[in-house]
Design a protein around this motif. Structure first.
Motif, short mmCIF file in Angstrom:
data_model
loop_
_atom_site.label_atom_id
_atom_site.label_comp_id
_atom_site.label_asym_id
_atom_site.label_seq_id
_atom_site.Cartn_x
_atom_site.Cartn_y
_atom_site.Cartn_z
N PRO B 58 9.22 43.26 59.23
CA PRO B 58 8.40 42.50 58.35
C PRO B 58 8.97 41.37 57.36
CG PRO B 58 7.45 44.62 58.63
CD PRO B 58 8.82 44.76 59.16
N ASP B 89 -0.29 40.62 60.68
CA ASP B 89 -0.87 41.56 60.02
C ASP B 89 0.02 41.90 58.76
OD1 ASP B 89 -2.70 43.30 58.85
OD2 ASP B 89 -2.65 44.90 60.60
N GLU B 91 1.00 44.35 55.06
CA GLU B 91 0.92 45.49 54.00
C GLU B 91 1.45 45.19 52.85
OE1 GLU B 91 2.68 49.64 55.64
OE2 GLU B 91 4.29 47.97 54.86
N TRP B 100 3.85 40.65 59.50
CA TRP B 100 4.61 40.70 60.84
C TRP B 100 3.67 40.41 62.08
CZ3 TRP B 100 2.84 44.81 58.26
CH2 TRP B 100 1.73 45.62 58.76
#
Lengths: 116, 116
Positions: B58, B89, B91, B100
């Motif tokens: 990511p 999405d 994080e 990512w």
DNA sequence: CATATATATCGAAGATTGTCAATATAGGGG
DNA sequence: CCCCTATATTGACAATCTTCGATATATATG
């Protein structure tokens, strides 16, 4: 596979592309693709393309207009955008204009539908 | 085949669909597809998706921002649209946000690239 | 706690888009 | 030649979109 967790590997380690992987998108390519996608990104135009793709014969504008709730100039406007994107083509016969889907238009429709 | 002349037959004589032919598009389906296409129909977002699809890991927002000429709030806005379309999405790890591509995002990118 | 940094959100400006009424164009029929 | 009809174009308006500056939030660090 759960896409809500970071992937171990998605595509292209070190800039080398695995099978089927999209390469980096050059800015001018992105612009060109975005224009094609914009021509598709409208519910009325998608339905028009779908309607035309089902026909054995080209449809005249009045028959197309009859399928939609919008007024004639709006339909004409959408048909123009589809024509400029080369997704449909047309021919005048007398007072009528007949529209049909091009090969590119069929591919585009199939592509759009594959988005699920 | 020349798409500049009316076709003898394109798809679906009598409303019956030949193999691979797109069926008529219901209005609500057209709306849903158009929304997905709109999320793709921007050069910056296409390039973002492409950039993310090439990563093994990511990417954090600052690394994404570095690849574009636009300012940070603009990048953040585009990432939000891609996230709302479920094409990416993310994080949070400490101060950083890592993004990512989802499976749907990869499919969408491949689909977009296939428009030529 | 004060400060610095990464990211998100807000609010506004400008551009683009979808829609329609009005009008233009052009062909066919009397 | 005049009218009717089919389609395209124009101009206006509202809605939506892209972008950015300013600000908020949240985390790490001294």
């Amino acid at each position: 596979m759960n896409t809500n967790t970071p992937p171990v590997s998605v595509l292209a380690p070190n800039g080398c592309c695995p099978p089927g992987a999209p390469p980096t998108l050059a800015p001018d390519t992105a612009l060109r693709l975005a224009e094609a996608l914009k021509a598709l990104a409208d519910p009325t135009r998608l339905r028009m393309l779908s309607l035309l793709a089902q026909q054995t014969e080209p449809l005249c504008v009045c028959d197309i207009t009859a399928q939609f709730d919008q007024h004639q100039p709006t339909i004409s406007h959408h048909l123009r955008l589809l024509r400029e994107a080369r997704f449909v083509d047309c021919e005048k016969r007398g007072v009528w204009a007949y529209y049909w889907v091009t090969d590119a238009g069929q591919r585009a429709l199939i592509v759009a539908l594959s988005l699920g």
